[in-house]
Structures are given as C-alpha cells and as structure tokens.
Design a protein around this motif. Structure first.
Motif, PDB file in Angstrom:
ATOM      1  N   MET A   1      14.065 -15.561   3.598  1.00 46.08           N
ATOM      2  CA  MET A   1      13.682 -14.374   2.832  1.00 46.08           C
ATOM      3  C   MET A   1      12.719 -13.510   3.650  1.00 46.08           C
ATOM      4  N   LYS A   2      12.897 -12.200   3.545  1.00 48.83           N
ATOM      5  CA  LYS A   2      12.100 -11.267   4.330  1.00 48.83           C
ATOM      6  C   LYS A   2      10.895 -10.811   3.502  1.00 48.83           C
ATOM      7  N   ILE A   3       9.712 -11.027   4.057  1.00 50.32           N
ATOM      8  CA  ILE A   3       8.465 -10.684   3.373  1.00 50.32           C
ATOM      9  C   ILE A   3       7.698  -9.666   4.215  1.00 50.32           C
ATOM     10  N   VAL A   4       7.243  -8.605   3.586  1.00 53.83           N
ATOM     11  CA  VAL A   4       6.421  -7.601   4.261  1.00 53.83           C
ATOM     12  C   VAL A   4       4.954  -7.948   4.056  1.00 53.83           C
ATOM     13  N   VAL A   5       4.192  -7.958   5.139  1.00 52.39           N
ATOM     14  CA  VAL A   5       2.751  -8.186   5.067  1.00 52.39           C
ATOM     15  C   VAL A   5       2.056  -6.970   5.661  1.00 52.39           C
ATOM     16  N   THR A   6       1.444  -6.158   4.812  1.00 53.93           N
ATOM     17  CA  THR A   6       0.705  -4.999   5.316  1.00 53.93           C
ATOM     18  C   THR A   6      -0.676  -5.459   5.778  1.00 53.93           C
ATOM     19  N   GLY A   7      -1.170  -4.855   6.846  1.00 54.75           N
ATOM     20  CA  GLY A   7      -2.426  -5.336   7.415  1.00 54.75           C
ATOM     21  C   GLY A   7      -2.267  -6.741   7.961  1.00 54.75           C
ATOM     22  N   ASP A  74      16.036  -5.061   2.230  1.00 50.81           N
ATOM     23  CA  ASP A  74      16.320  -6.396   1.681  1.00 50.81           C
ATOM     24  C   ASP A  74      15.065  -7.246   1.565  1.00 50.81           C
ATOM     25  N   VAL A  75      13.956  -6.579   1.273  1.00 51.31           N
ATOM     26  CA  VAL A  75      12.653  -7.262   1.210  1.00 51.31           C
ATOM     27  C   VAL A  75      12.539  -8.057  -0.091  1.00 51.31           C
ATOM     28  N   ALA A  76      12.134  -9.319   0.021  1.00 52.47           N
ATOM     29  CA  ALA A  76      11.983 -10.174  -1.171  1.00 52.47           C
ATOM     30  C   ALA A  76      10.585 -10.094  -1.771  1.00 52.47           C
ATOM     31  N   GLY A  77       9.626  -9.585  -0.997  1.00 53.81           N
ATOM     32  CA  GLY A  77       8.267  -9.490  -1.507  1.00 53.81           C
ATOM     33  C   GLY A  77       7.359  -8.744  -0.554  1.00 53.81           C
ATOM     34  N   VAL A  78       6.279  -8.198  -1.092  1.00 49.55           N
ATOM     35  CA  VAL A  78       5.262  -7.507  -0.285  1.00 49.55           C
ATOM     36  C   VAL A  78       3.905  -8.119  -0.591  1.00 49.55           C
ATOM     37  N   ILE A  79       3.188  -8.482   0.471  1.00 54.71           N
ATOM     38  CA  ILE A  79       1.786  -8.902   0.328  1.00 54.71           C
ATOM     39  C   ILE A  79       0.941  -7.801   0.954  1.00 54.71           C
ATOM     40  N   HIS A  80       0.124  -7.168   0.138  1.00 50.27           N
ATOM     41  CA  HIS A  80      -0.567  -5.945   0.558  1.00 50.27           C
ATOM     42  C   HIS A  80      -2.044  -6.205   0.863  1.00 50.27           C
ATOM     43  N   PHE A  81      -2.336  -6.325   2.162  1.00 47.23           N
ATOM     44  CA  PHE A  81      -3.719  -6.499   2.624  1.00 47.23           C
ATOM     45  C   PHE A  81      -4.336  -5.196   3.117  1.00 47.23           C
ATOM     46  N   ALA A  82      -3.511  -4.304   3.655  1.00 50.65           N
ATOM     47  CA  ALA A  82      -4.014  -3.147   4.402  1.00 50.65           C
ATOM     48  C   ALA A  82      -4.994  -2.321   3.584  1.00 50.65           C
ATOM     49  N   ALA A  83      -6.236  -2.284   4.028  1.00 49.86           N
ATOM     50  CA  ALA A  83      -7.287  -1.525   3.348  1.00 49.86           C
ATOM     51  C   ALA A  83      -8.556  -1.566   4.188  1.00 49.86           C
ATOM     52  N   SER A  84      -9.381  -0.543   4.013  1.00 46.05           N
ATOM     53  CA  SER A  84     -10.722  -0.591   4.584  1.00 46.05           C
ATOM     54  C   SER A  84     -11.569  -1.454   3.660  1.00 46.05           C
ATOM     55  N   LYS A  85     -12.498  -2.261   4.233  1.00 45.06           N
ATOM     56  CA  LYS A  85     -13.081  -3.316   3.404  1.00 45.06           C
ATOM     57  C   LYS A  85     -14.584  -3.543   3.550  1.00 45.06           C
ATOM     58  N   ALA A  86     -15.304  -2.632   4.168  1.00 41.94           N
ATOM     59  CA  ALA A  86     -16.741  -2.848   4.344  1.00 41.94           C
ATOM     60  C   ALA A  86     -17.545  -2.120   3.267  1.00 41.94           C
ATOM     61  N   VAL A  87     -18.318  -2.898   2.516  1.00 37.44           N
ATOM     62  CA  VAL A  87     -19.102  -2.329   1.414  1.00 37.44           C
ATOM     63  C   VAL A  87     -20.040  -1.227   1.917  1.00 37.44           C
ATOM     64  N   GLY A  88     -20.820  -1.531   2.945  1.00 35.69           N
ATOM     65  CA  GLY A  88     -21.800  -0.562   3.447  1.00 35.69           C
ATOM     66  C   GLY A  88     -21.154   0.707   3.954  1.00 35.69           C
ATOM     67  N   GLU A  89     -20.070   0.564   4.693  1.00 33.76           N
ATOM     68  CA  GLU A  89     -19.364   1.734   5.223  1.00 33.76           C
ATOM     69  C   GLU A  89     -18.798   2.588   4.096  1.00 33.76           C
ATOM     70  N   SER A  90     -18.325   1.922   3.031  1.00 33.08           N
ATOM     71  CA  SER A  90     -17.726   2.669   1.920  1.00 33.08           C
ATOM     72  C   SER A  90     -18.751   3.551   1.217  1.00 33.08           C
ATOM     73  N   VAL A  91     -20.006   3.106   1.204  1.00 32.74           N
ATOM     74  CA  VAL A  91     -21.075   3.914   0.603  1.00 32.74           C
ATOM     75  C   VAL A  91     -21.283   5.182   1.428  1.00 32.74           C
ATOM     76  N   LYS A  92     -21.154   5.061   2.743  1.00 32.12           N
ATOM     77  CA  LYS A  92     -21.367   6.209   3.640  1.00 32.12           C
ATOM     78  C   LYS A  92     -20.122   7.086   3.761  1.00 32.12           C
ATOM     79  N   GLU A  93     -18.932   6.488   3.633  1.00 32.64           N
ATOM     80  CA  GLU A  93     -17.670   7.206   3.840  1.00 32.64           C
ATOM     81  C   GLU A  93     -16.729   7.016   2.640  1.00 32.64           C
ATOM     82  N   PRO A  94     -17.138   7.467   1.456  1.00 28.56           N
ATOM     83  CA  PRO A  94     -16.319   7.183   0.268  1.00 28.56           C
ATOM     84  C   PRO A  94     -14.908   7.774   0.327  1.00 28.56           C
ATOM     85  N   LEU A  95     -14.755   8.986   0.824  1.00 25.86           N
ATOM     86  CA  LEU A  95     -13.430   9.602   0.825  1.00 25.86           C
ATOM     87  C   LEU A  95     -12.461   8.872   1.746  1.00 25.86           C
TER      88      LEU A  95
END
Length: 339
Positions: A1-7, A74-95
């Motif tokens: 089975m073909k699985i997509v993993v983002t990030g 023909d993808v059987a599933g997607v696991i979505h990791f791709a994201a920015s993830k730093a708490v401190g950076e998000s406070v400075k760069e919300p957009l």
C-alpha cells in the motif's frame, strides 16, 4: 500500500517512514527541505534497505499539491507532519505559522475529499490543551485558549479536520503527542535542527558537544518539583510506531468513529532540570546551563494520560528518559564527528 508522509524527512517524519517501511508499506515522502536535509533519505535506506520515493514540494503551493495527488492517485493514506513547530518563533512570526500550517492542511484535505475514501493521520500536539488545569491530560481534558500561534494552528487544524470528516469520505485520527526526543538506535537518523535549536534536547546535546556555550533554562520559579517547566518526553521511535498502528487501524476499518483522537506520551512528567540530569548521567559530563527569564508561550506543566492509546490502539512506550537521552547524545556525537 502506498502511503504519503508529508514532512517525511523531518525528525518525527523520518522515523515514521522507517517504521512504515519495516511493515512493508510503500512510502512517498513530501518535504520542502526548509528544516530538513535530503541526506536523511540515505539514512532511511541504510536502516531499511529501501529508499522511499521523494517529491520536493512546498505544500503552500496549491497547484503543486493538486499535481502530486493527480500523479499518485492510488494513495491508501496520508500522514501529515509538515508544519512549522517552534513555539517561540511562532510568537515572533505568526503569519508564517498560519500560512504554512493551515494552508497546507487545507490543500491536502481538498484533494483527499475528492476520493471515494481517504485515510488521514494528523500530527497534532499537546499544545492544543493550553495550560490544562488538571494533570495528567486526557483526551477529554477541556481545550484552553492556545498559548502561542503554533498551538493555535494545531487547534485550528483539528477543527478543520473535524468539520471535513463530517461531510466527506475522509477518516481521520488526530495524534496529540507530547515531547518527542531521541534518535533511531542505528544512529542513522535523528533530530537535526537547522540553525539554533528550538527544542530542549538538541540544545542540550549541542551544548554537551561545546557548540553552544551554555543552555538557557527559561525560569525556575514555576510551581513544579524544582521550579522548571515539566513535560512528557517520549522516545521518537515509540512515537513513530504509534503512527503505523493508527494508520493500520484506519486501513482495516477498525476505527469506532470517522474522527478519533489519541494522546501519545509516556504518562510521566519530567522537569527541565531532570532532563539535564539524565543527560549528565548518560554522557558522564556536567552540562553548563544558566537560569534565565521565563519564555512567552510556555506552559507550566504538561504530561499525558495515555490510557486510551494503551487500551484502544494497544500501544505504549517502551523506552526510558535515559535511553532516549543516550540515543540523542550518540546521534549528536556521530553528526559532529563528520564535520
């Protein structure tokens, strides 16, 4: 089975790709390499004997996302990791966080809802709980206002998925995990942040290697065992295995509802100082650290009630804090020995 993993070349994503391939899934990795390296593909191949398919795509590009799912229909599933993830950076760069974390999710779901059936695993976070009033945190714990734009993107992401699963053929599992640390026991892949680390453990190991003069401990006046913040630190391999179990649950149609939610953690809280002491024990060296002011966006304490994941998924962690710190330290030493 073909699985997509983002990030899929990131820290958690790469370890999950390994576990998927160990279970004979065919993996297609999407990554824009903004906080990862294409060399991770080689590490995955050395562990599993198999290099996953790789597509370098920025998921904020709606046309590119559409083209991808047209190519891989023909993808059987997607696991979505791709994201920015730093708490401190998000406070400075919300957009930056709102665009990267929300737009990419919407574009993927728009493609999946065109399919007769789709399975979707979302990389969520304990940050959705905000500062919970009671410990440990269960899936039924009330959602508090987010403490940071990063936490808010995870709350919004969960709300989007909840709404979409009500009106589409998408089945989804939200995995709210606590603090992933460590590295694969092969020491072929691990956490390798670009620039200054935003997470505690790589900052500890880099300080241990002498790459950083000292570790900053943000506040020692919290109402905790030693005044420092408490988190639930989970070995990344334990975490990766949970994604495979959750995905298989959807593929086998064993999910009780179209949307399910699970906490992933050890069930034990460790303070910043306890993590430092665990590092000192496994490395045999004293760590240089300084107590500094509290950091905006940090919650006092967060650790998981894992009963639901243990019983419903049949999953639980096996690695200790010291084992996780030992693997992180060995990974850091290997990475720096190349330089």
């Amino acid at each position: 089975m073909k699985i997509v993993v983002t990030g899929g070349l990131g820290f958690i994503g790469s370890h999950t790709v390994v576990e998927l391939q160990n279970e004979n899934f065919e993996v297609v990795v999407i990554d824009n390499l903004s906080n990862s390296s294409v060399e991770v593909l080689d590490g995955i191949e050395r562990i599993t004997g198999n290099k996953p398919i790789f597509e370098q795509i920025d998921l904020r590009d709606k046309a590119a996302v559409h083209s991808f799912f047209k190519k891989y229909d023909d993808v059987a599933g997607v696991i979505h990791f791709a994201a920015s993830k730093a708490v401190g950076e998000s406070v400075k760069e919300p957009l930056l966080y709102y665009e990267n974390n929300i737009a990419s999710l919407v574009y993927i779901l728009q493609e999946l809802q065109q399919k007769p059936e789709a399975n979707f695993i979302f990389s969520s976070s304990c940050t959705v709980y905000g500062q919970a009033e009671v410990m440990p945190i269960a899936e039924t714990t009330p959602i508090q206002p987010a403490m940071s734009p990063y936490g808010n993107t995870k709350q919004i992401g969960e709300e989007i998925i909840t709404d979409v699963t009500k009106v589409s053929n998408i089945n989804a599992i939200l995995l709210r995990y606590f603090n992933p640390i460590g590295a694969h026991p092969s020491v072929e892949i691990g956490e390798l942040p670009i620039g200054v680390p935003q997470n505690l453990v790589p900052f500890i190991t880099q300080t241990g290697m002498g790459l950083r003069k000292a570790l900053s401990v943000y506040g020692n006046d919290y109402p905790t065992v030693d005044g420092t913040c408490v988190r639930d630190y989970i070995h990344v391999v334990d975490l990766a295995k949970a994604h495979v179990i959750a995905l298989q649950r959807l593929i086998d149609k064993k999910n009780a509802d179209k949307l399910e939610i699970f906490n992933l953690g050890t069930g034990t809280g460790s303070s910043v100082l306890e993590v430092i002491h665990a590092f000192e024990k496994v490395s045999g060296q004293k760590l240089v650290y300084n107590i500094v002011e509290r950091r905006e966006g940090d919650v006092t304490s967060a650790y998981a009630n894992t009963d639901k994941a243990n019983t419903v998924l049949g999953w639980k962690t096996v690695s200790t804090l010291e084992e996780a710190m030992d693997s992180a330290w060995k990974w850091e030493q290997k990475v720096r020995s190349k330089n």
